[in-house]
Design an enzyme around this catalytic site. Structure first.
Site, PDB file in Angstrom:
ATOM      1  N   CYS A  27      18.156  14.943 -25.031  1.00 50.08           N
ATOM      2  CA  CYS A  27      17.086  15.851 -25.431  1.00 50.08           C
ATOM      3  C   CYS A  27      15.805  14.603 -24.618  1.00 50.08           C
ATOM      4  O   CYS A  27      15.830  13.743 -24.930  1.00 50.08           O
ATOM      5  CB  CYS A  27      16.329  16.159 -26.078  1.00 50.08           C
ATOM      6  SG  CYS A  27      16.110  15.705 -27.822  1.00 50.08           S
ATOM      7  N   CYS A  30      15.331  12.189 -27.741  1.00 45.09           N
ATOM      8  CA  CYS A  30      16.167  10.714 -27.483  1.00 45.09           C
ATOM      9  C   CYS A  30      15.245   9.878 -26.776  1.00 45.09           C
ATOM     10  O   CYS A  30      15.948   8.610 -26.876  1.00 45.09           O
ATOM     11  CB  CYS A  30      17.215  11.657 -26.588  1.00 45.09           C
ATOM     12  SG  CYS A  30      18.485  12.557 -27.369  1.00 45.09           S
ATOM     13  N   ASP A 454       0.304   2.303  13.510  1.00 49.66           N
ATOM     14  CA  ASP A 454       0.327   1.288  14.020  1.00 49.66           C
ATOM     15  C   ASP A 454       0.841   1.469  15.262  1.00 49.66           C
ATOM     16  O   ASP A 454       1.554   2.601  16.003  1.00 49.66           O
ATOM     17  CB  ASP A 454       1.019   0.154  13.143  1.00 49.66           C
ATOM     18  CG  ASP A 454       0.675  -1.526  13.869  1.00 49.66           C
ATOM     19  OD1 ASP A 454       0.141  -1.482  14.675  1.00 49.66           O
ATOM     20  OD2 ASP A 454       2.062  -1.554  14.102  1.00 49.66           O
ATOM     21  N   ASP A 684       4.520  -1.461   9.902  1.00 53.04           N
ATOM     22  CA  ASP A 684       5.803  -2.528  10.183  1.00 53.04           C
ATOM     23  C   ASP A 684       5.593  -3.780   9.598  1.00 53.04           C
ATOM     24  O   ASP A 684       6.387  -4.919   9.427  1.00 53.04           O
ATOM     25  CB  ASP A 684       6.718  -2.061  11.449  1.00 53.04           C
ATOM     26  CG  ASP A 684       5.988  -2.756  12.500  1.00 53.04           C
ATOM     27  OD1 ASP A 684       4.855  -2.984  12.532  1.00 53.04           O
ATOM     28  OD2 ASP A 684       7.260  -3.525  12.999  1.00 53.04           O
ATOM     29  N   ASP A 688       0.053  -4.922   8.695  1.00 50.11           N
ATOM     30  CA  ASP A 688      -0.208  -3.796   7.905  1.00 50.11           C
ATOM     31  C   ASP A 688      -0.129  -3.889   6.761  1.00 50.11           C
ATOM     32  O   ASP A 688      -0.357  -3.158   5.791  1.00 50.11           O
ATOM     33  CB  ASP A 688       0.464  -3.242   9.036  1.00 50.11           C
ATOM     34  CG  ASP A 688       0.439  -2.801  10.157  1.00 50.11           C
ATOM     35  OD1 ASP A 688      -0.541  -2.656  11.196  1.00 50.11           O
ATOM     36  OD2 ASP A 688       1.761  -2.807  10.726  1.00 50.11           O
TER      37      ASP A 688
END
Length: 790
Positions: A27, A30, A454, A684, A688
């Protein structure tokens, strides 16, 4: 579930991260105990504890604390922990975790079976006698006492052990509530029964709670078993992904003889044989052979890709039709699959601000419930005394209500509400080549209104390709004085011959295209590359000029013209013959372009269907950008943007500044007064990275640079833009489930505890409701597996 602790005074270079398998967490309380143990360990910087996966990720200062010390600290809090070895493959680590989960589930299953065997016949017997359907047996109450005693010893001992371990460390947990609840029901009934035997109390069977005590233990054990099974199902996506990687490999010895070994035994530099149809066992480089490789399990792309000498291959992908020899480059936790799992697990361990509130509530939940139970007992004692209830009725009501309050209170649902939904959502994304890094990415993706893309490598392939060849009629003279009237294939043959030794991307694209067309490329007698212009080559007795128009003009008077060509998003390579008299005769043109990916247009259309605005952001010229945008179907274009300006453009979009189509820029002087836009940036490359970081959501293309991937909140492993719409839909669905789960968890406890305190719930109903709350939260999360996101 994540807690950040203050960093010790240690240089950042000494920081390391390690994962620990943690057993016994049931739980949110814990988790709070494990978190507290980690926070109090010197040298621990940050820690993530994942209840749903039974795992803790710890960032620590190397030299100040060891892995064994961290594991000992967690174990000392009552939850046995062991460090996960980075040398062990991710698949084996996950398999070990699954085995522990299933062993834990079997324990609860066995307890549930024993409880049901004891409870069902005794409860049926009890009910039949209460309704006078069968004769009352004078020793029936003692039979119930015996059954409850067996249940308390053989089923309840697990709860008592957990409660005692917590008590020794001055903490409370879910076991504390269950142990106390069943003990109240059992002890009251035992005292009442013995009191009746000695003539001290007079009571009927309705005031005994022996069957309730047995039923509580049986139903709670059944609920824990179902919860454990559901947790295993919630993590199945990652597990299925890892299971695709084989555990055995054919390692080649110095005599090139294959020997079957465990994947964990492979070292960097080893060579492995991969036969047709086999799964590639490890990340490495192809050193022999050529084959089509199915990478769908990693990228989601159904079309196999060709891999040959020098190409990298990923463990778990499938070699289809050729023999490959692969040299190992990465092992253990450094492989691509392991990295994917680590990224997903980090996302699963993250949490939104509302989870911090749930954590704070969970930390004080059990003590609060114990206080409520005490107030409930005192309240009913006062009520019974002031209303002249018989003593046995008063104590019976106290036992019933206190037991119900202790049993029905459930911090488990609070602890599982977010991790369960994250496990299913991020796992489903990973199977489709979409890596979601954290909860912030999910939250931001849900509210995105503008998607900025891009151009190079994102919308386009990122490399030039031949799109058209133009042969000029009767262009140029042959060495014998005859007119050259070459076809497109002849232009391509001569151009490829001249370009075959050039390293320029355009030259490589032309040569690759010629070979693809089956053109036989002739030898070159002389070759000279002129920087910024092109190449000059002697081919079959001709002096060929291949490059831009400036190259032709620099070598003499250009005599023949050619039909006008619109470059648009293309690059034109001129092909000409240099005559002995110094004249330059044009032969033709080779037109190349960085073509858009096959699915870019459909991906943009999908974004438009979702009501999202699309913007093309590129450093290329306006004409090229407009041509690409038109082909892809993008609405707005921002061209000639330098890398350092991209982040500022993203911020302009976030401020809703008005777009000027004439300049393809935003006008900051006419900033819209509407609320700020949520902007996603898709890129990519290294250039960027600032824009990805500035955007509300950074989406990195998996085929791009490592820096872009590190900056993106979401990574599209396949490089396909179709993943953008899928990621946003998945994020929306996951956040919806998280909100539903939190609502279920909070409203359950808000309503259930008062109902139990006021005596409206029988302890058995309380036990059933408590088990149902956990199953409801996990079951609701599992519905994400059926949500349509394509």
């Amino acid at each position: 579930m994540t807690t950040t602790t203050p960093a010790p005074h240690a240089p950042s270079s000494s920081r390391k991260e390690a994962a620990f398998s943690v057993n016994g967490m049931d739980c949110a309380s814990c988790v709070a105990h494990v978190q507290k143990a980690l926070n109090s360990t010197p040298g621990v910087i940050n820690s993530n504890v994942n209840l749903a996966r039974g795992r803790a990720t710890v960032e620590y200062a190397d030299g100040q604390v060891t892995l064994d010390q961290i594991a000992t600290a967690i174990t000392a809090s009552g939850y046995p922990a062991t460090p996960e070895s980075p040398a062990v493959s991710a698949g084996n680590t996950e398999q070990q975790r699954l085995q522990r989960q299933m062993a834990h589930a079997r324990i609860w299953r066995n307890r549930a079976i024993l409880g049901l065997i004891l409870w069902a016949p005794l409860e049926a017997w009890h009910q039949l006698t209460m309704f006078n359907l069968i004769p009352h047996w004078q020793y029936m109450d003692w039979a119930l006492f015996a059954g409850a005693t067996i249940a308390m010893i053989f089923i309840g001992w697990g709860f008592y052990r957990g409660a005692w371990n917590g008590l020794k460390r001055r903490t409370t947990n879910m076991d504390t509530l269950i142990a106390m609840g069943t003990t109240v029901a059992y002890l009251y009934s035992a005292v009442a029964l013995i009191g009746q035997a000695y003539g001290r109390w007079t009571l009927d069977d309705s005031h005994l709670y022996f069957t309730e005590a047995i039923g509580l233990l049986a139903l709670i054990s059944l609920g824990h078993w179902m919860e454990a099974r559901a947790r295993a199902m919630a993590g199945s996506a990652i597990r299925e992904l890892l299971q695709l990687a084989p555990t055995r490999a054919l390692r080649l010895d110095q005599a090139d003889q294959p020997q079957e070994v465990n994947v964990d035994e492979l070292l960097v530099g080893d060579r492995v044989l991969v036969r047709p149809g086999d799964s590639i066992p490890i990340d490495g480089e192809v050193v022999q052979g050529r084959s089509a490789v199915d990478e769908a399990m990693l990228t989601g792309e159904p079309i196999p890709v060709t891999r040959s000498i020098g190409d990298m291959v990923i463990g778990g992908t499938i070699n289809q039709d050729g023999r490959l020899v692969v040299q190992v480059r990465k092992t253990g936790q450094e492989t691509a699959l392991a990295q994917i799992v680590q990224a997903v697990e980090k996302a699963q361990a993250s949490k939104p601000p509302v989870q911090q509130l749930a954590d704070q509530i969970s930390a004080i939940f059990v003590p609060t419930v114990l206080g409520i139970a005490l107030v409930t007992g005192v309240g009913w004692w006062i009520w019974g005394t002031t209303h002249d209830w018989p003593q046995v009725q008063t104590w019976g009501q106290i036992a019933k209500t206190v037991c119900s309050v202790l049993i029905i209170a459930c911090p488990c649902a609070l602890g599982l509400a977010i991790p369960a939904a994250l496990m299913v959502g991020t796992g489903r994304g990973a199977r489709r080549g979409i890596l979601i890094r954290d909860i912030d990415a999910l939250q931001n993706a849900e509210h995105i209104s503008t998607v900025v893309l891009d151009k190079t490598g994102t919308i386009t392939q990122g490399k030039p390709a031949v799109t058209k060849i133009v042969a000029i009629a009767r262009g140029g003279k042959n060495p014998d004085g005859s007119n050259f009237a070459g076809s497109e294939d002849e232009i391509l043959r001569l151009t490829a011959a001249a370009e075959q030794f050039s390293e320029h991307p355009l030259a490589r694209a032309i040569v690759a295209y010629a070979r693809q067309r089956g053109v036989k490329i002739p030898e070159v007698d002389h070759f000279n590359s002129q920087a910024g212009l092109g190449v000059v080559a002697e081919v079959e007795g001709r002096t060929l000029l291949v490059g831009n128009d400036a190259l032709l003009q620099s070598h003499g008077q250009v005599t023949s013209g050619y039909p006008p060509q619109s470059a648009g998003a293309s690059t034109i390579v001129h092909v000409a013959l240099k005559q002995p008299n110094g004249e330059v005769d044009r032969l033709g043109l080779v037109i190349l372009a960085d073509q858009i990916k096959s699915d870019s247009a459909s991906a943009i259309a999908a974004l438009k269907t979702m009501g999202l605005q699309t913007v093309l952001l590129t450093g290329d010229n306006k004409a090229t950008a407009l041509a690409i945008a038109k082909t892809a179907g993008i609405q707005e274009v921002l061209a000639n943007v330098k890398p350092r300006e991209k982040a500022a453009v993203i911020q302009s979009l976030q401020r809703n500044e008005n777009y000027d189509p004439a300049t393809t820029r935003f006008d900051p002087s006419q900033s819209a007064k509407a609320r700020k836009s949520r902007v996603a940036m898709v890129g990519d490359g290294i250039n960027d990275a600032p824009a990805l970081a500035s955007a509300d959501l950074g989406i990195a293309i998996g085929s791009g640079s490592d820096i872009a991937k590190e900056t993106g909140g979401i990574v599209l492993v396949s490089g396909s833009l179709m993943g953008i719409a899928t990621a946003i839909k998945l994020s929306r669905a996951t956040m919806k489930k998280i909100r539903q789960n939190l609502f279920f968890a909070f409203i359950y406890n808000v309503l259930a505890i008062p109902l139990a305190a006021f005596g409206f719930l029988n302890p058995l109903i309380a036990a059933g409701a408590m088990a149902l709350s956990d199953i409801t939260v996990i079951g609701n999360a599992l519905l994400l597996r059926r949500t349509k996101i394509d």
